[in-house]
Write an enzyme that holds these catalytic residues in place. Structure first.
Site, PDB file in Angstrom:
ATOM      1  N   GLU A  53       0.138  -0.913  -0.038  1.00  0.00           N
ATOM      2  CA  GLU A  53       0.176  -0.154  -0.126  1.00  0.00           C
ATOM      3  C   GLU A  53       0.811   0.559   0.005  1.00  0.00           C
ATOM      4  O   GLU A  53       0.586   2.329   0.356  1.00  0.00           O
ATOM      5  CB  GLU A  53      -0.796  -0.002   0.843  1.00  0.00           C
ATOM      6  CG  GLU A  53      -1.866  -0.988   1.040  1.00  0.00           C
ATOM      7  CD  GLU A  53      -2.779  -1.081   2.545  1.00  0.00           C
ATOM      8  OE1 GLU A  53      -2.231  -0.537   3.492  1.00  0.00           O
ATOM      9  OE2 GLU A  53      -4.228  -2.302   2.160  1.00  0.00           O
TER      10      GLU A  53
ATOM     11  N   LYS B 240     -15.428  -2.174   3.609  1.00  0.00           N
ATOM     12  CA  LYS B 240     -14.961  -2.076   2.230  1.00  0.00           C
ATOM     13  C   LYS B 240     -16.370  -3.296   1.220  1.00  0.00           C
ATOM     14  O   LYS B 240     -16.234  -4.532   1.763  1.00  0.00           O
ATOM     15  CB  LYS B 240     -13.705  -3.251   2.812  1.00  0.00           C
ATOM     16  CG  LYS B 240     -12.576  -3.317   3.020  1.00  0.00           C
ATOM     17  CD  LYS B 240     -11.753  -3.929   3.203  1.00  0.00           C
ATOM     18  CE  LYS B 240     -10.573  -3.743   4.063  1.00  0.00           C
ATOM     19  NZ  LYS B 240      -9.474  -4.107   4.194  1.00  0.00           N
TER      20      LYS B 240
HETATM   21  P1  PGA Z   1      -6.778  -6.278   2.993  1.00  0.00           P
HETATM   22  O1  PGA Z   1      -6.025  -5.621   4.272  1.00  0.00           O
HETATM   23  O2  PGA Z   1      -4.763  -7.299   2.466  1.00  0.00           O
HETATM   24  O3  PGA Z   1      -7.331  -7.873   2.597  1.00  0.00           O
HETATM   25  O4  PGA Z   1      -6.992  -5.289   1.925  1.00  0.00           O
HETATM   26  C1  PGA Z   1      -5.827  -4.302   4.159  1.00  0.00           C
HETATM   27  C2  PGA Z   1      -6.280  -4.688   5.897  1.00  0.00           C
HETATM   28  O5  PGA Z   1      -6.181  -4.968   6.680  1.00  0.00           O
HETATM   29  O6  PGA Z   1      -6.660  -2.911   6.305  1.00  0.00           O
HETATM   30 ZN    ZN Z   2      -7.563  -4.227   8.474  1.00  0.00          ZN
END
Ligand code: PGA
Ligand code: ZN
Length: 422
Positions: A206, A338
């Site tokens: 990220e 999400k």
């Molecule tokens: P993810 O998680 O890798 O499943 O997108 C990111 C997060 O835990 O916020």
């Molecule tokens: Zn998370």
């Protein structure tokens, strides 16, 4: 002001293709064409996915998802009004016919649901947030930015804790808050470079710095950077974490394994550890401090803290039943939203409504695998989320932040910042 009529939003075509996300994985992109508009959306993907999330793709992955769009979904949705979001999302559930979208894939439902909303807004010539929430939507979220990390988003001797985050606590505008996050990210980078050693400037999935470093040292650097930016730039910034504790949890031994630090903690020790971190580093945000089935520890921690958001991601997976279960026992006071954890816009909107009613803070969120898609910026405003978790850099993360800068500009005098309960 809308420049069309209901006829201009009738769906005329739906197509799908395979593209690549920020990790170079294949992902699904869907185009929806209406009489007077066009919408497009691509699915994100997670690396630390919750067990109770919907199934992202049918068995054969993205290729089969494309076939499902062409053979099952398009024939059903062509002719339907793109503005009827609830009907579209209901039909997606009907077409799938399972509880967890394992037939068409949750990411297929996500891309169609979002692309349809996008097409409806384009048909009227208005922004997506306004299409979904009307003219009165005018509150901008605070950006929660990933600055330093490890866990399943990086490799080697990076911290066990997945994300060390910055959250501006009071800013006069979204642009100002976004600038504070960029400054903290940059400051942490220069502190890491100065600290010498083996740091090569590497970053995780990220865009957060991924140094070889112990957890506590990472906290020290975060606190220093936030203090310096708070003072120098004049926007008070707090430190947060996403512990993604399900990835640390050893269910056989019933303990959390901090491999980097060579420490194991049982459930009680984990509660004490998190409380100490909150106190020592004045944490304002703690996501998933316990594994995804431990509602009890979430309740205990939430009762014992003040002025700190305790947020459930893997715990709730944007699922309204799990969130309602958490609300009943006082587990957490914030929830990650999400949309692709549940599939459709209507499903994630329902979870957000439950959160708001229970005075939980809904946090609109990206995933670790992203595209340059900007829809979550609009969803954060439309769903009135006081916080958006979208990263700081690089481009796939900045895309969401930059879109909110445009939204702020479009709102003009009506734009106002949300109020954080901190
Ligand atoms: P993810 O998680 O890798 O499943 O997108 C990111 C997060 O835990 O916020
Ligand atoms: Zn998370």
């Amino acid at each position: 002001m809308r420049y069309g009529n209901a006829l201009s939003t009738v769906i005329e075509d739906i197509t799908a293709r395979k593209i690549f996300n920020s990790r170079g994985e294949e992902t699904l992109e869907v185009d929806v064409t209406t009489t007077a508009g066009f919408g497009r959306a691509a699915a994100p993907s997670g690396a630390s996915r919750g067990k109770a999330e919907v199934v992202p793709y049918p068995e054969d992955g993205v290729s089969q998802a494309i076939r499902k769009v062409e053979e099952l979904i398009a024939p059903e949705l062509i002719g339907v009004n793109a503005e009827e979001q609830e009907q579209i999302d209901f039909l997606l559930h009907e077409i799938d016919g399972t509880k967890d979208f394992r037939n068409i894939g949750g990411n297929t439902a996500y891309s169609v649901s979002l692309a349809t909303a996008d097409a409806a807004s384009s048909s009227y010539g208005i922004p997506l947030f306004q299409q979904l929430a009307g003219y009165l939507a005018s509150e901008l979220p605070y950006p929660l930015g990933n600055v330093l990390g490890g866990g399943s988003h990086a490799h080697g001797k990076t911290p066990d804790i997945q994300e060390f985050l910055v959250l501006p606590l009071k800013a006069t505008s979204f642009s100002e808050a976004a600038k504070a996050n960029v400054l903290v990210h940059r400051k942490v980078g220069s502190l890491l470079k100065k600290s010498g050693g083996a740091f090569t400037g590497g970053r995780g999935d990220e865009g957060a710095w991924a140094p070889s470093m112990k957890n506590e040292d990472a906290f020290e650097i975060m606190v220093k950077a936030c203090e310096e930016v708070s003072e120098g730039f004049g926007v008070k910034c707090g430190v947060g974490v996403d512990m993604a504790a399900s990835t640390l949890w050893n269910s056989k031994e019933k303990c959390y394994v901090y491999a980097r630090d060579g420490i194991e903690r049982n459930v009680g020790e984990q509660v004490d550890f998190v409380l100490r971190l909150i106190k020592d580093y004045n944490l304002v945000y703690v996501e998933d401090p316990f594994h995804e089935e431990d509602f009890e520890s979430f309740s205990e921690l939430t009762k014992r803290v003040k002025k700190c958001l305790i947020c459930g991601d893997d715990l709730f997976v944007t699922n309204k039943q799990l969130l309602a279960q958490g609300v009943r026992v006082g587990a957490a006071n914030a929830v990650i939203i999400k949309t692709n954890q549940v599939g459709t816009l209507s499903d994630s909107w329902e979870a957000t409504r439950i959160a708001r009613k229970a005075q939980y803070v809904p946090v609109m969120s990206h995933r670790s695998g992203e595209t340059t898609d900007v829809h979550i910026a609009h969803l954060a405003v439309a769903f009135q989320c006081p916080v958006i978790k979208a990263g700081v850099i690089p481009g796939d993360r900045a895309a969401k932040i930059n879109e909110l800068i445009r939204v702020e500009e479009a709102l003009g005098d009506r734009a106002k910042m949300s109020v954080l309960p901190l």
